[in-house]
Design an enzyme around this catalytic site. Structure first.
Site, PDB file in Angstrom:
ATOM      1  N   TYR A   1       0.859  -1.197   0.000  1.00 54.70           N
ATOM      2  CA  TYR A   1       0.000   0.000   0.000  1.00 54.70           C
ATOM      3  C   TYR A   1       0.894   1.246   0.000  1.00 54.70           C
ATOM      4  O   TYR A   1       1.658   1.473   0.938  1.00 54.70           O
ATOM      5  CB  TYR A   1      -0.946   0.038   1.207  1.00 54.70           C
ATOM      6  CG  TYR A   1      -1.982  -1.080   1.245  1.00 54.70           C
ATOM      7  CD1 TYR A   1      -2.204  -1.925   0.159  1.00 54.70           C
ATOM      8  CD2 TYR A   1      -2.761  -1.295   2.377  1.00 54.70           C
ATOM      9  CE1 TYR A   1      -3.148  -2.935   0.201  1.00 54.70           C
ATOM     10  CE2 TYR A   1      -3.717  -2.308   2.424  1.00 54.70           C
ATOM     11  CZ  TYR A   1      -3.886  -3.122   1.327  1.00 54.70           C
ATOM     12  OH  TYR A   1      -4.831  -4.131   1.383  1.00 54.70           O
TER      13      TYR A   1
ATOM     14  N   ALA B   1     -17.664  -1.370  -2.259  1.00 58.18           N
ATOM     15  CA  ALA B   1     -17.271  -1.447  -3.674  1.00 58.18           C
ATOM     16  C   ALA B   1     -16.582  -0.147  -4.096  1.00 58.18           C
ATOM     17  O   ALA B   1     -16.981   0.517  -5.059  1.00 58.18           O
ATOM     18  CB  ALA B   1     -18.464  -1.775  -4.574  1.00 58.18           C
TER      19      ALA B   1
ATOM     20  N   THR C   1     -11.477   8.304   3.484  1.00 57.93           N
ATOM     21  CA  THR C   1     -10.520   9.370   3.196  1.00 57.93           C
ATOM     22  C   THR C   1     -10.783  10.606   4.049  1.00 57.93           C
ATOM     23  O   THR C   1     -10.094  11.610   3.905  1.00 57.93           O
ATOM     24  CB  THR C   1     -10.543   9.760   1.698  1.00 57.93           C
ATOM     25  OG1 THR C   1     -11.887  10.087   1.327  1.00 57.93           O
ATOM     26  CG2 THR C   1     -10.046   8.631   0.808  1.00 57.93           C
TER      27      THR C   1
HETATM   28  N1  NAP Z   1      -6.617  -8.126   0.719  1.00 65.50           N
HETATM   29  C1  NAP Z   1      -6.804  -7.419  -0.366  1.00 65.50           C
HETATM   30  O1  NAP Z   1      -6.459  -7.826  -1.479  1.00 65.50           O
HETATM   31  C2  NAP Z   1      -7.461  -6.073  -0.235  1.00 65.50           C
HETATM   32  C3  NAP Z   1      -7.875  -5.368  -1.380  1.00 65.50           C
HETATM   33  C4  NAP Z   1      -8.497  -4.135  -1.196  1.00 65.50           C
HETATM   34  C5  NAP Z   1      -8.701  -3.638   0.087  1.00 65.50           C
HETATM   35  N2  NAP Z   1      -8.271  -4.341   1.181  1.00 65.50           N
HETATM   36  C6  NAP Z   1      -8.462  -3.840   2.567  1.00 65.50           C
HETATM   37  O2  NAP Z   1      -9.811  -3.448   2.779  1.00 65.50           O
HETATM   38  C7  NAP Z   1      -9.855  -2.083   3.180  1.00 65.50           C
HETATM   39  C8  NAP Z   1     -11.137  -1.444   2.744  1.00 65.50           C
HETATM   40  O3  NAP Z   1     -11.272  -1.553   1.327  1.00 65.50           O
HETATM   41  P1  NAP Z   1     -11.761  -0.307   0.495  1.00 65.50           P
HETATM   42  O4  NAP Z   1     -10.975   0.904   0.850  1.00 65.50           O
HETATM   43  O5  NAP Z   1     -11.811  -0.713  -0.921  1.00 65.50           O
HETATM   44  O6  NAP Z   1     -13.242  -0.135   1.091  1.00 65.50           O
HETATM   45  P2  NAP Z   1     -14.551   0.517   0.455  1.00 65.50           P
HETATM   46  O7  NAP Z   1     -15.419   0.831   1.600  1.00 65.50           O
HETATM   47  O8  NAP Z   1     -15.096  -0.336  -0.601  1.00 65.50           O
HETATM   48  O9  NAP Z   1     -14.034   1.860  -0.231  1.00 65.50           O
HETATM   49  C9  NAP Z   1     -13.527   2.894   0.561  1.00 65.50           C
HETATM   50  C10 NAP Z   1     -13.514   4.193  -0.225  1.00 65.50           C
HETATM   51  O10 NAP Z   1     -14.848   4.581  -0.571  1.00 65.50           O
HETATM   52  C11 NAP Z   1     -15.024   5.968  -0.335  1.00 65.50           C
HETATM   53  N3  NAP Z   1     -15.927   6.111   0.808  1.00 65.50           N
HETATM   54  C12 NAP Z   1     -15.892   5.419   1.994  1.00 65.50           C
HETATM   55  N4  NAP Z   1     -16.888   5.815   2.809  1.00 65.50           N
HETATM   56  C13 NAP Z   1     -17.574   6.744   2.142  1.00 65.50           C
HETATM   57  C14 NAP Z   1     -18.705   7.519   2.481  1.00 65.50           C
HETATM   58  N5  NAP Z   1     -19.323   7.387   3.656  1.00 65.50           N
HETATM   59  N6  NAP Z   1     -19.175   8.401   1.564  1.00 65.50           N
HETATM   60  C15 NAP Z   1     -18.561   8.538   0.361  1.00 65.50           C
HETATM   61  N7  NAP Z   1     -17.464   7.850  -0.001  1.00 65.50           N
HETATM   62  C16 NAP Z   1     -16.973   6.951   0.877  1.00 65.50           C
HETATM   63  C17 NAP Z   1     -13.629   6.532  -0.029  1.00 65.50           C
HETATM   64  O11 NAP Z   1     -12.927   6.827  -1.239  1.00 65.50           O
HETATM   65  P3  NAP Z   1     -12.907   8.279  -1.945  1.00 65.50           P
HETATM   66  O12 NAP Z   1     -13.202   9.306  -0.902  1.00 65.50           O
HETATM   67  O13 NAP Z   1     -11.534   8.368  -2.501  1.00 65.50           O
HETATM   68  O14 NAP Z   1     -13.951   8.178  -3.007  1.00 65.50           O
HETATM   69  C18 NAP Z   1     -12.966   5.320   0.612  1.00 65.50           C
HETATM   70  O15 NAP Z   1     -11.565   5.354   0.573  1.00 65.50           O
HETATM   71  C19 NAP Z   1      -8.571  -1.498   2.567  1.00 65.50           C
HETATM   72  O16 NAP Z   1      -8.160  -0.306   3.164  1.00 65.50           O
HETATM   73  C20 NAP Z   1      -7.588  -2.617   2.810  1.00 65.50           C
HETATM   74  O17 NAP Z   1      -7.168  -2.612   4.160  1.00 65.50           O
HETATM   75  C21 NAP Z   1      -7.667  -5.543   1.028  1.00 65.50           C
END
Ligand code: NAP
Length: 318
Positions: A60, A216, A288
């Site tokens: 990351y 997502a 974020t």
């Molecule tokens: N093992 C793996 O291969 C793998 C892969 C991916 C992730 N992960 C883990 O899973 C964690 C979470 O995944 P993810 O970040 O993809 O989760 P997610 O909840 O699907 O996406 C998070 C993103 O969505 C937006 N967001 C979140 N809450 C919001 C809200 N209330 N209103 C509007 N926008 C919102 C933000 O991006 P913006 O503000 O930039 O739009 C935020 O960074 C990662 O940090 C990591 O630790 C693991």
């Protein structure tokens, strides 16, 4: 760490307890959020809200997520925190600086510990299955790291049911520490692999499940209802191409009716639904800003009835 507003669950059959919602740093800390003061405020709010599990990976922001999250977590009591990191993806052009070989895992764990500023990792994940390394080689170094106290538990991420079974068989035969947690993708849009393949196998073996991309990449909040103007999908092309389809946008718009009737946001509904699914230990959030994290933690108050579960599964059927 105990906070009455949060719930905690055993990680599978282990004694370790994880908060039902946790926080990770993929694309965010050291990536789209570079300012340390903001990162510190988000992580400290998470801790104050009862989150005890923080998920990182070496890859990351090429080590910066470990450095920046580690910097903020250092100010909190280490014994209350569950910190994970991961190994697999290339960290440089070096031929051995990737995969799950004994050498790469040992070199990587030492570097992750140094970047995070901790003496041990609570959980160390194999970030993918490595077809170029015998699974027994990987298992034996994970077992050694546990014996040396560098890691407490090891886990897999995005392994299939067959790959998990392969690891379990080798551990059983050799008497090695077994993987005790799997980290798969799971959200309303990406259900099939988890529900059909990974969850039944992981739960059968008593593994915990900590799941990623619960919103997502933000799509499930409805923020892209009227197009992509900013946010993660405006920055990462492959996510836009795979997620931003007419069908997905339509389903997310339709979901608003269910959320409105429940007086919550679509994001909260999507997160609360995940937390109630079979086998779930912890839903790893991404945020974020402080405001996003606050909104997402509001999911703790959303009650998913059988009827809502049925409606959501129908809308996001596969
Ligand atoms: N093992 C793996 O291969 C793998 C892969 C991916 C992730 N992960 C883990 O899973 C964690 C979470 O995944 P993810 O970040 O993809 O989760 P997610 O909840 O699907 O996406 C998070 C993103 O969505 C937006 N967001 C979140 N809450 C919001 C809200 N209330 N209103 C509007 N926008 C919102 C933000 O991006 P913006 O503000 O930039 O739009 C935020 O960074 C990662 O940090 C990591 O630790 C693991």
């Amino acid at each position: 760490m105990f906070n009455a507003n949060m719930s905690y669950r055993n990680m599978g059959r282990c004694g370790l307890k994880l908060s039902t919602f946790s926080l990770g740093g993929w694309t965010t800390f050291g990536g789209s959020v570079k300012d340390f003061t903001s990162i510190r405020s988000i992580l400290h709010l998470a801790y104050e809200s009862g989150i005890n599990f923080f998920d990182i990976a070496d890859v990351y922001a090429k080590g910066d997520a470990e450095r920046m999250m580690g910097g903020a977590l250092k100010e909190l009591p280490r014994h209350e925190l569950v910190i994970s990191s991961k190994v697999f993806w290339p960290m440089s052009e070096d031929i051995n600086d990737k995969g799950l070989s004994r050498k790469h895992i040992l070199e990587s764990v030492n570097r992750s510990l140094q970047r995070i500023g901790t003496e041990y990792l609570d959980i160390y994940f194999c970030h993918r299955y490595d077809p170029d390394t015998p699974v027994e080689e990987t298992i034996r170094i994970m077992d050694d790291l546990i014996h040396h106290g560098k890691i407490l538990y090891w886990g897999t991420s995005e392994w299939t049911a067959d790959q998990i079974q392969e690891a379990m068989d080798i551990c059983e035969k050799g008497g090695y520490y077994k993987p005790q947690v799997e980290q798969p993708q799971y959200n309303l849009i990406a259900r099939e692999k988890f529900e059909r393949d990974v969850q039944p196998k992981a739960s059968f073996h008593g593994m915990g499940l900590v799941t990623w991309s619960p919103l997502a990449s933000g799509l499930l909040t409805g923020k892209y209802d009227d197009g992509i103007h900013d946010g993660r999908l405006s920055k990462i092309d492959y996510l836009k191409e795979t997620l931003y389809t007419d069908e997905n946008v339509h389903r997310v718009r339709e979901m608003k009716k269910i959320a409105d009737a429940m007086e919550c946001t679509r994001g909260q509904l999507a997160l609360a639904w995940l937390a109630t699914q079979p086998g779930m230990t912890s839903v790893i959030l991404g945020a974020t800003s402080i405001e996003q994290l606050q909104e997402n933690l509001g999911a703790l108050k959303v009650n998913i009835t059988e009827e809502v579960d049925k409606d959501l599964k129908k809308l996001f059927s596969f």
